[in-house]
Design an enzyme around this catalytic site. Sequence first.
Site, PDB file in Angstrom:
ATOM      1  N   HIS A  22       0.846  -1.192   0.000  1.00 57.81           N
ATOM      2  CA  HIS A  22       0.000   0.000   0.000  1.00 57.81           C
ATOM      3  C   HIS A  22       0.882   1.244   0.000  1.00 57.81           C
ATOM      4  CE1 HIS A  22       1.256  -0.435   4.158  1.00 57.81           C
ATOM      5  NE2 HIS A  22       1.027   0.849   4.322  1.00 57.81           N
ATOM      6  N   ASP A  28       0.970   5.129   1.926  1.00 58.92           N
ATOM      7  CA  ASP A  28       0.371   5.789   3.084  1.00 58.92           C
ATOM      8  C   ASP A  28      -0.406   7.018   2.596  1.00 58.92           C
ATOM      9  OD1 ASP A  28       1.520   3.894   4.712  1.00 58.92           O
ATOM     10  OD2 ASP A  28       3.230   5.157   5.293  1.00 58.92           O
ATOM     11  N   HIS A  48       4.778   0.029  -0.199  1.00 52.49           N
ATOM     12  CA  HIS A  48       5.591  -0.768   0.712  1.00 52.49           C
ATOM     13  C   HIS A  48       4.707  -1.808   1.369  1.00 52.49           C
ATOM     14  CE1 HIS A  48       4.053   2.818   2.766  1.00 52.49           C
ATOM     15  NE2 HIS A  48       4.018   2.109   3.893  1.00 52.49           N
ATOM     16  N   ARG A  93       8.327  -9.094  15.243  1.00 55.12           N
ATOM     17  CA  ARG A  93       8.672  -7.748  14.796  1.00 55.12           C
ATOM     18  C   ARG A  93       7.676  -6.768  15.396  1.00 55.12           C
ATOM     19  NH1 ARG A  93      10.571  -4.259  10.623  1.00 55.12           N
ATOM     20  NH2 ARG A  93       8.949  -2.827   9.939  1.00 55.12           N
TER      21      ARG A  93
END
Length: 366
Positions: A240, A242, A297, A307
């Site tokens: 996507h 941002d 990204h 993570r």
Amino acid sequence: MVVATQVPTQSEKVKEMELPIIDLSIERSKVSNLIVQACEEFGFFKVINHCVPEFVIKTMEAESWGFFSKPGSEKQRAGPANPCGYGSKTIGFNGDVGEVEYLLLSTNFQSISQRSKTISNDPIKFRCAVSSYIEEVRGLACEILDLMAEGLGVPHTTPPSVFSSLIRDVDNDSLLRLNHYPPLIKDRDTSPSPFHHTHAPSSTNNLHHHHHHHNYHHHHNHNNNNNNNNINNRIGFGEHTDPQILTILRSNDVGGLQISPEDGVWVPVSPDPNTFCVNVGDVLQAMTNGRFVSVRHRALANSNKPRMSMAYFGAPPLHSRITPLPELLIPGFRPALYMPFTWAEYKKAAYSLRLSDSRLDLFRTQ
Ligand code: GA4
């Protein structure tokens, strides 16, 4: 409805390349030129020698771990994500899923205070950690936006710039997102995430599912049904861009973030808990008339280790009118690429589409 978690496709190329690393302590005019260059070429860069105190980051990180370590039933008290709140696996309202759980928070002090009660056993401590972190990353975002404006030569006044004034505004619509990508457990029987997820149907989901009446570009990677069962390489957060102005991301020492400078090419970003990863959002691409790029990204949950990332999304007030800066237009030669829109309109478009859709294309003039 059954939706399989996305996995990267075989046709994808992984390119090893390092993002520009920008030292914020060097001469101001140099930094601003380096930032402009990075925003034009990659839309992504890392910053070092930023002024965010380590303890502010560590305190926020500890609170975040504190929350994600709680039992599922307790975490649900902070949910569902509508869009703010606790969410697990589902992203947005239109059927996107990933191997991630998250807390999406408005950066507004009142709403943080309210929510803290459902998030932490020590709400005041949580609220203080979040407020300090937000104050610091907003400061960093403003500094970077002012450097961008200087590098672009707009406006020829002293800071705050046209960009930073939007996120300094008391009514700014900025968000803080805490993401936890759990380690992938190889034993299928004990995996918390088998190959198919039942997408919990809610009235909102049904209402919004697959709006095909827009002529937006459906990205090719909606592979909700592919048979690549490589559990070591699952999508944590699908590809996507941002929507906001600027994103300031900090992650622990576990990799997973990848950027796509061109279709089908993915560049892994090496994790570094001491740097912030900064990226251009759709609104900044529109305001710079396409000079800065809001790059696709995604995050993979491909590790044995958990993570954790913390993303600040700097956004304008809802009523702000976003338009390409006149200073960056040349009539007849470099005309406006985007129609004016309010942040509220843009947000509405974003939430009516899928994660991987190109929202900015809806607002193009040609
Ligand atoms: C992507 C960037 C931010 O995480 C976010 C996401 C938002 C959400 O998770 O609620 C969106 C997504 C993001 C873009 C398209 C819409 C909205 C989910 C979704 C499908 C908080 C944001 O602002 O946009």
